[in-house]
Design a protein around this motif. Structure first.
Motif, PDB file in Angstrom:
ATOM      1  N   ARG A  82       0.519  -1.254  -0.090  1.00 32.42           N
ATOM      2  CA  ARG A  82      -0.189   0.517  -0.210  1.00 32.42           C
ATOM      3  C   ARG A  82       0.784   1.207  -0.158  1.00 32.42           C
ATOM      4  NH1 ARG A  82      -5.719  -0.365   3.386  1.00 32.42           N
ATOM      5  NH2 ARG A  82      -6.266  -2.706   2.255  1.00 32.42           N
ATOM      6  N   TYR A  83       2.011   1.292  -0.737  1.00 32.21           N
ATOM      7  CA  TYR A  83       3.081   1.819  -0.050  1.00 32.21           C
ATOM      8  C   TYR A  83       2.971   3.243  -0.528  1.00 32.21           C
ATOM      9  CZ  TYR A  83       7.904   5.014   1.567  1.00 32.21           C
ATOM     10  OH  TYR A  83       8.277   5.999   1.971  1.00 32.21           O
ATOM     11  N   ASP A  84       2.880   2.853  -2.251  1.00 30.56           N
ATOM     12  CA  ASP A  84       2.923   3.983  -2.965  1.00 30.56           C
ATOM     13  C   ASP A  84       1.637   5.013  -2.817  1.00 30.56           C
ATOM     14  OD1 ASP A  84       5.395   3.168  -3.709  1.00 30.56           O
ATOM     15  OD2 ASP A  84       4.578   2.170  -5.185  1.00 30.56           O
ATOM     16  N   ASP A  85       0.478   4.013  -2.226  1.00 32.32           N
ATOM     17  CA  ASP A  85      -1.135   4.739  -2.662  1.00 32.32           C
ATOM     18  C   ASP A  85      -0.721   5.325  -1.736  1.00 32.32           C
ATOM     19  OD1 ASP A  85      -1.713   4.033  -4.870  1.00 32.32           O
ATOM     20  OD2 ASP A  85      -2.465   1.567  -3.676  1.00 32.32           O
ATOM     21  N   LEU A  86      -0.043   5.161  -0.140  1.00 37.66           N
ATOM     22  CA  LEU A  86      -0.027   6.311   1.325  1.00 37.66           C
ATOM     23  C   LEU A  86      -0.128   7.748   0.499  1.00 37.66           C
ATOM     24  CD1 LEU A  86       1.599   3.769   3.520  1.00 37.66           C
ATOM     25  CD2 LEU A  86      -1.076   4.105   3.096  1.00 37.66           C
ATOM     26  N   SER A  87      -0.458   8.439   1.278  1.00 32.91           N
ATOM     27  CA  SER A  87       0.017  10.291   1.929  1.00 32.91           C
ATOM     28  C   SER A  87       1.682  10.731   2.244  1.00 32.91           C
ATOM     29  CB  SER A  87      -0.840  11.133   2.460  1.00 32.91           C
ATOM     30  OG  SER A  87      -0.875  10.700   3.854  1.00 32.91           O
ATOM     31  N   GLY A 118      10.650  -3.936  -4.178  1.00 37.70           N
ATOM     32  CA  GLY A 118       9.725  -4.737  -3.489  1.00 37.70           C
ATOM     33  C   GLY A 118       8.486  -4.576  -3.783  1.00 37.70           C
ATOM     34  N   ASN A 119       7.386  -3.781  -4.161  1.00 37.76           N
ATOM     35  CA  ASN A 119       6.252  -4.171  -4.832  1.00 37.76           C
ATOM     36  C   ASN A 119       6.557  -4.390  -5.950  1.00 37.76           C
ATOM     37  OD1 ASN A 119       7.011  -1.957  -6.492  1.00 37.76           O
ATOM     38  ND2 ASN A 119       5.198  -0.427  -6.010  1.00 37.76           N
ATOM     39  N   LEU A 153       2.102   9.582   5.957  1.00 43.77           N
ATOM     40  CA  LEU A 153       1.450   8.168   5.986  1.00 43.77           C
ATOM     41  C   LEU A 153       2.802   7.387   5.795  1.00 43.77           C
ATOM     42  CD1 LEU A 153      -2.675   7.713   5.443  1.00 43.77           C
ATOM     43  CD2 LEU A 153      -0.741   8.334   8.080  1.00 43.77           C
ATOM     44  N   GLN A 154       3.436   8.069   4.808  1.00 45.84           N
ATOM     45  CA  GLN A 154       4.812   7.617   3.888  1.00 45.84           C
ATOM     46  C   GLN A 154       5.676   7.363   5.075  1.00 45.84           C
ATOM     47  OE1 GLN A 154       5.758   8.697   0.380  1.00 45.84           O
ATOM     48  NE2 GLN A 154       4.234   7.060  -0.400  1.00 45.84           N
ATOM     49  N   GLN A 155       5.846   8.230   6.009  1.00 48.96           N
ATOM     50  CA  GLN A 155       6.713   8.689   7.155  1.00 48.96           C
ATOM     51  C   GLN A 155       6.709   8.181   8.305  1.00 48.96           C
ATOM     52  OE1 GLN A 155       6.529  13.180   7.538  1.00 48.96           O
ATOM     53  NE2 GLN A 155       7.868  12.880   9.122  1.00 48.96           N
ATOM     54  N   VAL A 156       5.203   7.407   8.533  1.00 52.46           N
ATOM     55  CA  VAL A 156       5.394   7.009   9.477  1.00 52.46           C
ATOM     56  C   VAL A 156       5.976   5.417   9.040  1.00 52.46           C
ATOM     57  CG1 VAL A 156       3.209   5.904  11.081  1.00 52.46           C
ATOM     58  CG2 VAL A 156       2.887   7.674  10.185  1.00 52.46           C
ATOM     59  N   ALA A 157       5.135   4.833   7.494  1.00 56.06           N
ATOM     60  CA  ALA A 157       5.060   3.812   6.976  1.00 56.06           C
ATOM     61  C   ALA A 157       6.788   3.034   7.101  1.00 56.06           C
ATOM     62  CB  ALA A 157       4.761   3.316   5.712  1.00 56.06           C
TER      63      ALA A 157
END
Length: 277
Positions: A21-26, A237-238, A29-33
């Motif tokens: 889901r990483y590429d679809d995050l803002s 990775g994706n 949110l990517q920062q948290v990921a």
């Protein structure tokens, strides 16, 4: 009708979930990921306030990230991290420390280095045992079992593990091809890959460009990819259908291959067992 994705119940599955889901995050949110993937222990043990401070995000962003991963709130997501680390074996360091204290050898002696490499590998393998989910292992073996041809690739430090897996699977009933660049054969060997095959790739930082090219080619050809790597958040990775993240033991700047060989043995023997049924 779209089927709802199950909420991850173990850390290995959750990490897969984050990568997909990483590429679809803002960006927030990517920062948290990024923080959760790099510092899973801190996510497991620290308070929400401390995690937000260290990840440099507002508290509300942690809640939004948890919701984006399918959880009702941050505490339910954090429970997955806590369950992972609370079950971690913790007595290996004491056993090794005792062995070194009882032996009379210098810190740079062969005996000391022997114990240090052993301790690093024991820790890495024990960590791997509680990190890899049974579902991921089953998925990888299923892909291998259903493949017309198994292509195996690894360059530089990863090459010995790729060669071992190729050697082990040569004893099975499967068609197996070891992809290497000896004699300029990289392109001819990969030209015949198709979506009924599977690619098993071993790749560690710094990632070999030859491996990057093979992964891109397999992805374009819709070939399922099983990867063993040191960072599931790597650029490609994706593109992986199954990705095993291994953190090898490290001593004096030398990284082991024990965990990668451990996984390779598991996949090879599991496939052989399926072939014999």
């Amino acid at each position: 009708m779209e089927v709802a994705e199950l909420v991850p119940t173990d850390l290995d599955t959750l990490k897969d979930h984050i990568v997909r889901r990483y590429d679809d995050l803002s960006p927030r949110l990517q920062q948290v990921a990024d923080f959760a993937m790099a510092q899973p222990m801190l996510v497991a043990v620290e308070t929400m306030v401390t995690i937000a401070e260290q990840a440099n995000v507002p508290l509300s962003t942690l809640s939004r990230f948890s919701n984006a991963m399918g959880f009702s709130g941050f505490s339910s997501m954090q429970a997955v991290f806590r369950d992972h680390y609370f079950n971690r074996p913790r007595d290996y360091k004491e056993r090794v420390r005792k062995a070194r204290n009882e032996a009379e050898f210098g810190p740079d002696s062969a005996a000391a280095i022997f114990h240090d490499f052993g301790a690093a590998n024991i820790e890495a393998m024990e960590q791997l045992q509680i990190t890899v989910s049974p579902q991921k292992l089953d998925r990888a073996v299923s892909l291998l079992e259903g493949a017309e041809t198994i292509y195996i690739q690894g360059m530089r430090r990863a090459y010995p593990v790729a060669f071992y897996l190729w050697y082990a699977l040569m004893k099975s009933n499967n068609n197996v091809v070891l992809i290497d660049d000896n004699g300029g054969m990289l392109s001819p060997l990969t030209r015949l890959m198709g979506e009924r095959d599977v690619l098993v790739t071993f790749t560690f930082s710094p990632y070999a460009p030859e491996t990057t090219d093979v992964i891109d080619l397999a992805y374009q050809k819709k070939v399922p990819i099983i990867a063993i790597t040191d960072n599931q958040m790597m650029e490609q990775g994706n593109k992986m259908d199954v990705c095993f993240e291994v953190q090898e033991g490290d001593n004096l700047g030398f990284r082991s291959l024990s965990c990668s060989v451990y996984l390779a043995q598991t996949l090879a023997v599991s496939l052989m067992c399926q072939d014999s049924v």
